[in-house]
Design a protein around this motif. Structure first.
Motif, PDB file in Angstrom:
ATOM      1  N   ALA A 601       0.828  -1.209   0.000  1.00 24.53           N
ATOM      2  CA  ALA A 601       0.000   0.000   0.000  1.00 24.53           C
ATOM      3  C   ALA A 601       0.863   1.259   0.000  1.00 24.53           C
ATOM      4  CB  ALA A 601      -0.930   0.009   1.221  1.00 24.53           C
ATOM      5  N   LEU A 602       1.889   1.278   0.831  1.00 23.53           N
ATOM      6  CA  LEU A 602       2.740   2.468   0.922  1.00 23.53           C
ATOM      7  C   LEU A 602       3.561   2.653  -0.353  1.00 23.53           C
ATOM      8  CD1 LEU A 602       3.855   2.276   4.673  1.00 23.53           C
ATOM      9  CD2 LEU A 602       1.982   3.584   3.646  1.00 23.53           C
ATOM     10  N   TRP A 603       3.955   1.557  -0.975  1.00 31.47           N
ATOM     11  CA  TRP A 603       4.670   1.685  -2.253  1.00 31.47           C
ATOM     12  C   TRP A 603       3.739   2.223  -3.338  1.00 31.47           C
ATOM     13  CZ3 TRP A 603       9.053   2.871  -3.795  1.00 31.47           C
ATOM     14  CH2 TRP A 603      10.237   2.339  -3.265  1.00 31.47           C
ATOM     15  N   CYS A 604       2.480   1.788  -3.328  1.00 32.56           N
ATOM     16  CA  CYS A 604       1.531   2.293  -4.330  1.00 32.56           C
ATOM     17  C   CYS A 604       1.306   3.793  -4.164  1.00 32.56           C
ATOM     18  CB  CYS A 604       0.203   1.545  -4.226  1.00 32.56           C
ATOM     19  SG  CYS A 604       0.265  -0.160  -4.833  1.00 32.56           S
ATOM     20  N   LEU A 605       1.196   4.262  -2.922  1.00 33.16           N
ATOM     21  CA  LEU A 605       1.035   5.698  -2.682  1.00 33.16           C
ATOM     22  C   LEU A 605       2.277   6.464  -3.140  1.00 33.16           C
ATOM     23  CD1 LEU A 605      -0.656   5.736   0.854  1.00 33.16           C
ATOM     24  CD2 LEU A 605      -1.750   5.929  -1.384  1.00 33.16           C
ATOM     25  N   THR A 606       3.436   5.893  -2.858  1.00 32.20           N
ATOM     26  CA  THR A 606       4.687   6.526  -3.294  1.00 32.20           C
ATOM     27  C   THR A 606       4.750   6.575  -4.819  1.00 32.20           C
ATOM     28  OG1 THR A 606       5.788   5.717  -1.295  1.00 32.20           O
ATOM     29  CG2 THR A 606       7.200   6.381  -3.135  1.00 32.20           C
TER      30      THR A 606
END
Length: 661
Positions: A601-606
């Motif tokens: 999830a955090l990689w997708c936001l990044t």
């Protein structure tokens, strides 16, 4: 036997919320348009009786069109195809039948959630308080919203909606009454406080709330509640409080003996056993330490202050064991706290570090041979308490604990070790299938050997993994199984995770507005649950992911506490404020996210932020890290939130980088 359609599939109907139907795998049955659902709802209200076509026409249209009867027949035909998809042509329907001048739905009593709810509430009146509490908790969880939610303004639904709403309020109050009978006054007070706020005309609810507060030692608050009830009843309804409410105020002021709870069987046994233990076991005995840890393990799964107190006293118990200089005793004290853990961020990093340090010291102090089970429990503890960190020791400790547990053929030890293996199974993206295997083994192992906590854990792990793989039918089954076990064994924290899962499911399959409301409700349940490692920053992160998932504008509020997710959400929040240059600068220094349940999830936001500002280096990093999870839903492996298919984010990255996807 429950009635089945031609397909052999048992159809379940839900009216405690929007009108729905499901097959026996948990998959929703498409019911087409609102008038199709209205016909189905009207037939359910009729309770297996025939509803004439003319009545259906009058109920469906205030001013019926000329072809209304034909339209009703068309709706019925479409419903039959949906409910009995394999019925041979021209063969009679078995579920939605034609009879005389109209139609009837021949659903069995246990296939409609409202009918099951009524049966359970009626049966609860004959059960002891413990069974009442479990039964009512289970059926109240079935409510997905107001009964027949989309037909609130229809005259034909009004009486049934009102009746079910009244029955639900009655069930909530009987649930509180059962809690009071079991000595759970604090829990009863918390539920009743919200209940009277929403339904201030319920005199019995005010009475129960005041009694619950009194039994928790809050006499002043109890009297204040009674005064508030009197004011609301007089000013808003124009009625005086009834005799039971008036009598309770006088009894509280007089400290009437009958207000004190009678000791139930369980309470009496507990008190007598505790007294006998105190008499029989010397105060300095080492056995007391081990017994204490057993109590702390049970206390931890009660949630709220119980979980916090268990963590605090656990550290003290470990310190006390180390002071005695007995490595074997210390190993037992540390290893006995095998509380199932599902979240990959520890609630108190300092306490976790203390437990790890003590476990490492004890491993060194144990004799070089023997004590294999104790050694495995220490290793599993190290793996558990280093979850969500970059400690190299954690994965190795988990593997060693599992190897020993399998060699010893010890089911409880293996369950503890598998929990540790799960906690260390985040070395890269896309490992949901592996975690599903761990969960499946935990469920099977625990069911065979009566390890309830580990069985619940296995279902929650599988719920997470199935969510990541977009298999919501399977995830629903695991959520239901976990909730049933939790209700039967009084494990309130389980409902926190299943309620968040329900919000995630809406985020992926429903509307953004519905999902946001569900997330806010789920976050309210986290308040006071005693899990800061889960709670801190989770709601704003979930709402941000929801907006990204539905391509909605990101809200740019500056005052939200983003907790541990601040670093990875900041670039998108800056972009929402038109601070592109600053966002690009921040993005260049964003580290890799922690390798845990929210890694994807955090990689997708990044990745979204990198695409917007054209940061090629960050886009390439994101693409490489997310590629193994191409078949998953980003973030859904947490069982809490989602940013949609990882493949969509990878496709956008490939397009921005000018590469084929």
């Amino acid at each position: 036997m429950p009635r089945k359609g031609w397909s052999g599939v048992r159809v379940l109907f839900g009216v405690l919320g929007p009108v729905m139907a499901w097959d026996d795998t948990g998959d929703a049955i498409a019911l087409k348009g609102p008038r199709h659902r209205a016909v189905l709802a009207r037939l359910i209200i009729a309770r297996r009786r025939v509803v004439p076509v003319t009545r259906l026409v009058d109920d469906l249209w205030p001013d019926p069109p000329a072809d209304a009867v034909g339209a009703v027949r068309t709706f019925v035909a479409a419903l039959r195809r949906a409910l009995e998809p394999r019925r041979p042509p021209r063969s009679p329907a078995r579920l939605l039948v034609t009879e005389g001048p109209g139609y009837a739905l021949r659903a069995e009593p246990d296939t409609v959630d409202a009918w099951r709810f009524e049966q359970a509430v009626a049966a609860a009146s004959t059960l002891p308080p413990g069974d009442v509490l479990a039964r009512l908790h289970q059926v109240l969880e079935c409510w997905r919203g107001p009964a027949y939610a989309e037909f609130a303004d229809q005259p034909w639904a009004r009486a049934e909606r009102s009746r079910l709403a009244e029955l639900r309020l009655h069930a909530v109050e009987r649930q509180a009454e059962a809690r009071l009978s079991l000595g759970l006054a604090a829990e009863a007070a918390a539920d009743l406080d919200a209940h009277v706020a929403e339904h201030p005309w319920r005199e019995d609810a005010w009475r129960l709330l005041a009694l619950a507060l009194y039994r928790t030692g809050r006499q002043g608050d109890a009297l204040a509640v009674l005064r508030r009830a009197r004011t609301l009843l007089v000013e808003q309804l124009g009625v005086d409080p009834g005799p039971r409410l008036r009598g309770l105020e006088a009894d509280i002021l007089a400290h009437a003996v009958h207000l004190d709870p009678e000791p139930g069987g369980a309470a009496r046994v507990w008190a007598q056993t505790a007294a006998a233990y105190d008499r029989a076991v010397p105060s300095g005995a080492r056995a007391r330490l081990e017994s204490t840890v057993g109590l702390l393990r049970n206390l931890a799964v009660t949630g709220g202050s119980g979980l916090q107190e268990a963590r605090r006293h656990r550290v003290a118990a470990i310190a006390a064991a180390e002071e005695l200089g007995d490595a074997e005793l210390t190993a037992r004290v540390i290893g006995a706290y095998d509380v199932p853990a599902i979240w990959t961020r520890v609630d108190d990093p300092e306490q976790a570090a203390q437990a790890v340090a003590a476990a490492e010291r004890t491993l060194t102090a144990l004799p070089p041979s023997g004590y294999e089970a104790a050694r495995a429990r220490l290793l599993a503890t190290i793996a558990q308490e280093t979850r969500g960190t970059r400690a190299a020791r954690g994965p190795q400790a988990a593997r060693q604990a599992e190897e020993i547990a399998r060699r010893l053929d010890d089911p409880a030890l293996l369950a503890f070790a598998l929990n540790a293996v799960f906690m260390q199974s985040f070395d890269r993206a896309g490992l949901a299938p592996r975690r599903d295997e761990i969960g499946a083994e935990l469920v099977a192992l625990s069911a065979r050997h009566g390890l309830v906590g580990s069985e619940v854990l296995g279902h929650l792990i599988r719920l997470q993994a199935c969510s990541a793989l977009a298999d919501f039918a399977a995830a629903d089954r695991h959520a239901t199984a976990a909730d049933c076990l939790a209700a039967r064994h009084e494990l309130p924290l389980v409902g926190v995770f299943t309620q968040w899962y329900a919000a995630l499911r809406l985020a992926e399959t429903g509307s953004a507005a519905e999902a946001e409301a569900a997330y806010r409700d789920a976050a309210a349940r986290l308040d006071g649950a005693g899990m800061p490692g889960l709670e801190h920053g989770l709601l704003p992160l979930a709402l941000l992911c929801l907006r990204v998932r539905h391509a909605l504008p990101v809200q740019a509020g500056e005052d939200t506490d983003w907790g541990p997710y601040e670093t990875w959400t900041r670039p998108l929040r800056l972009l929402a404020q038109d601070r592109r240059t600053e966002a690009a600068a921040v993005l260049r220094n964003v580290p890799d996210p922690p390798r845990d349940l929210l890694f994807e999830a955090l990689w997708c936001l990044t990745a979204r932020a990198a695409i917007t500002v054209g940061d090629r280096e960050t886009m390439e990093r994101a693409q490489a890290e997310l590629a193994p999870a191409a078949a998953e839903l980003g973030g859904a492996g947490s069982g809490l939130l989602t940013v949609g298919p990882v493949s969509k984010h990878l496709g956008d990255l490939a397009a921005a980088l000018g590469r084929p996807h």
